[in-house]
Design an enzyme around this catalytic site. Structure first.
Site, PDB file in Angstrom:
ATOM      1  N   SER A 257       0.846  -1.191   0.000  1.00  0.00           N
ATOM      2  CA  SER A 257       0.000   0.000   0.000  1.00  0.00           C
ATOM      3  C   SER A 257       0.882   1.242   0.000  1.00  0.00           C
ATOM      4  CB  SER A 257      -0.890   0.016   1.240  1.00  0.00           C
ATOM      5  OG  SER A 257      -0.085   0.269   2.386  1.00  0.00           O
ATOM      6  N   LYS A 258       0.259   2.394  -0.237  1.00  0.00           N
ATOM      7  CA  LYS A 258       1.007   3.663  -0.216  1.00  0.00           C
ATOM      8  C   LYS A 258       1.675   3.860   1.133  1.00  0.00           C
ATOM      9  CE  LYS A 258       0.050   7.121  -3.445  1.00  0.00           C
ATOM     10  NZ  LYS A 258      -1.031   7.715  -4.146  1.00  0.00           N
ATOM     11  N   ARG A 259       0.904   3.594   2.193  1.00  0.00           N
ATOM     12  CA  ARG A 259       1.431   3.823   3.539  1.00  0.00           C
ATOM     13  C   ARG A 259       2.611   2.877   3.805  1.00  0.00           C
ATOM     14  NH1 ARG A 259       0.615   1.485   8.294  1.00  0.00           N
ATOM     15  NH2 ARG A 259      -0.919   0.101   7.352  1.00  0.00           N
TER      16      ARG A 259
END
Ligand code: GLU
Length: 496
Positions: A257-259
């Protein structure tokens, strides 16, 4: 050179963010195929998504490619026979081709308002139907459509997808893929603002730029039948389609994910090329690592330079299975390449890191330091912590670090003084001259080497961990070593 026909390939990034490993791999495979077959590697910037456009991204992409050593033959900066190479400069070209499809009855003007379309979607959602355009404008006679458009009515241009039959396309990694045409939407080719969407723009560009192989991420696989239909509607030759496997997170469970991507930096890792450079990774390591995320030569060879890859790369060894990002492997490659560089080359690479940390770097001195840190570096950036003290005027060791483990400050001071006397008495402070008398001091004192050399190390380098002590002292030089030892003795005496 192989017997394959020269390939024309393109790397077609959208400048919407940082260049990541996925893009680096696509660009690498493009480059390899072009170089291997004696063809061309084209850089095309797909910059018509104005909402997501990031002004610095194009330059970052080019810097990333240059850093990796993937030089392109045609592109926005270089020009070439099929330019312009920025989609934002090709609006009229796409419109011309869209009109050609309208003229031949394979595309049509659609006057449906955004409100009607969102209502339609809501309705379809409720009925659990697929969200396809219902074809309301499909049969408007062309003359009428043109009249309405000329009168100022807003319109998009949609592809007239065949409503029956099947479309079969061949992907180099997966073989034939067949879908039923009725599942393919009448996609918008040109928006109401006159800008073509990817589905049309990329096909037009690949045709005009004479691209022979489209290498891209497998997120485009669902659009492949549509793309094939568009190309066939024009009657153009179809490129070879190569959809690369996806990257999974290190655990192998799902996509990152981006995070999660952003958090990698805490462990000194990243999926962004720019970060990898700043973290002190070598482009050779990145190239070797990403090359093997989706391709292999055999079941055991792991080390590949860029030129090895040019020689050995082939599409038939690509693997469609998802590849988990393995940073342990990456660190291994980085260490390998750091150790295989020549001393002057490694010195050249670590210098910017030391300079950025604020050190005035003397090149002759750096070339003496590099051989004693080369084995220990995991990244180029490690040189700052490992070798910064060589370039400091003064080191200021913490008092408690100077006290050897298991000894009192007074005992440590005593040992430091004796070591200082030995160093003073040497005609020259070289490894050769210093080692024997200082080891004799260890013997005589009845203390351990860790204790005695630990005190000297902290005194001279200001830190508990350093490159080999005798070599370090020789590089620092007798005068400064003596000054640092005197200072340490004074600090230890104060603590006593
Ligand atoms: N601009 C598209 C992207 O960045 C390009 C895909 C392609 O290579 O055709 O995803």
């Amino acid at each position: 050179m192989s017997m394959e026909k020269p390939a024309r390939v393109r790397f077609a990034p959208s400048p919407t963010g940082h260049m990541h490993l996925g893009s680096a791999r696509t660009a690498l495979y493009d480059y390899l195929l072009a170089r291997k077959t004696g063809g061309q590697f084209v850089l095309r910037i797909e910059d018509t998504d104005f909402k997501r456009y990031v002004p610095s991204a194009e330059e970052e992409l080019m810097n990333g490619l240059r850093w990796l050593g993937l030089d392109w033959d045609e592109g926005p900066d270089k020009g070439g026979p099929y330019g312009p190479y920025r989609q934002s400069e090709r609006k009229e070209i796409y419109l011309k081709y869209a009109e050609q499809l309208v003229e031949s009855g394979q595309a049509y003007y659609c006057f449906c308002s955004p409100e009607r379309l969102s209502k339609l979607r809501e309705e379809q959602q409720k009925q659990k139907q697929p969200p396809l355009y219902d074809g309301l404008c499909r049969e408007i006679p062309l003359a009428e459509a043109r009249r309405r458009a000329a009168a100022g009515e807003k319109y998009t241009i949609r592809f007239k997808t065949p409503k029956s039959g099947v479309t079969t396309v061949r992907d180099a990694l997966r073989g034939e893929i067949t879908v039923e045409n009725r599942t393919i939407d009448d996609y918008i080719l040109v928006k109401s603002d006159g800008w073509a969407l990817y589905h049309l723009a990329a096909m037009v560009d690949d045709y005009e730029m004479k691209i022979t192989h489209v290498i891209r991420g497998s997120e485009w696989l669902p659009s492949l039948p549509l793309h094939a239909l568009i190309i066939r509607a024009f009657g153009w030759p179809e490129p070879e389609w190569v959809h690369l496997s996806v990257f999974l997170k290190p655990s192998g469970k799902g996509k990152m994910s981006k995070r999660e991507s952003a958090e990698l930096i805490k462990d000194g890792h990243s999926i962004f090329v720019k970060d990898l450079e700043a973290l002190g990774y070598l482009p050779e390591a990145v190239v070797n690592w990403v090359a093997l995320m989706g391709w292999s030569y055999d079941d055991h060879t792991e080390i590949f330079s860029l030129s090895d890859l040019v020689e050995k790369f082939s599409l038939d060894k690509l693997n469609p299975s998802p590849a988990a990002i393995n940073f342990t492997k990456f660190d291994y490659f980085n260490g390998y390449y750091i150790r295989s560089l020549s001393v002057p080359e490694l010195a050249k690479r670590v210098k910017p890191f030391l300079t950025a940390a604020g050190y005035q770097v003397d090149d002759d001195r750096l070339e003496k330091i590099v051989p004693i840190i080369q084995e220990r570096l995991n990244t180029l950036d490690d040189s700052v912590e490992m070798a910064g003290f060589f370039f400091k005027d003064e080191v200021v060791p913490a008092g408690e670090d100077l006290v050897a483990k298991g000894l009192t400050p007074a005992e440590s001071a005593e040992l430091a003084e004796q070591a200082l006397e030995i160093i003073r008495s040497l005609p020259e402070l070289t490894v050769h001259q210093a080692e024997q008398p200082l080891r004799a001091l260890v013997e005589r004192s009845g203390k351990t080497p860790q204790q005695v050399f630990g005190i000297i190390r902290v005194a001279v380098t200001g830190q508990r961990v350093s490159p080999p002590l005798f070599e370090s002292m020789e590089i620092i030089g007798k005068e400064i070593v003596i000054k640092r030892m005197e200072n340490a003795v004074a600090v230890l005496k104060k603590l006593s």
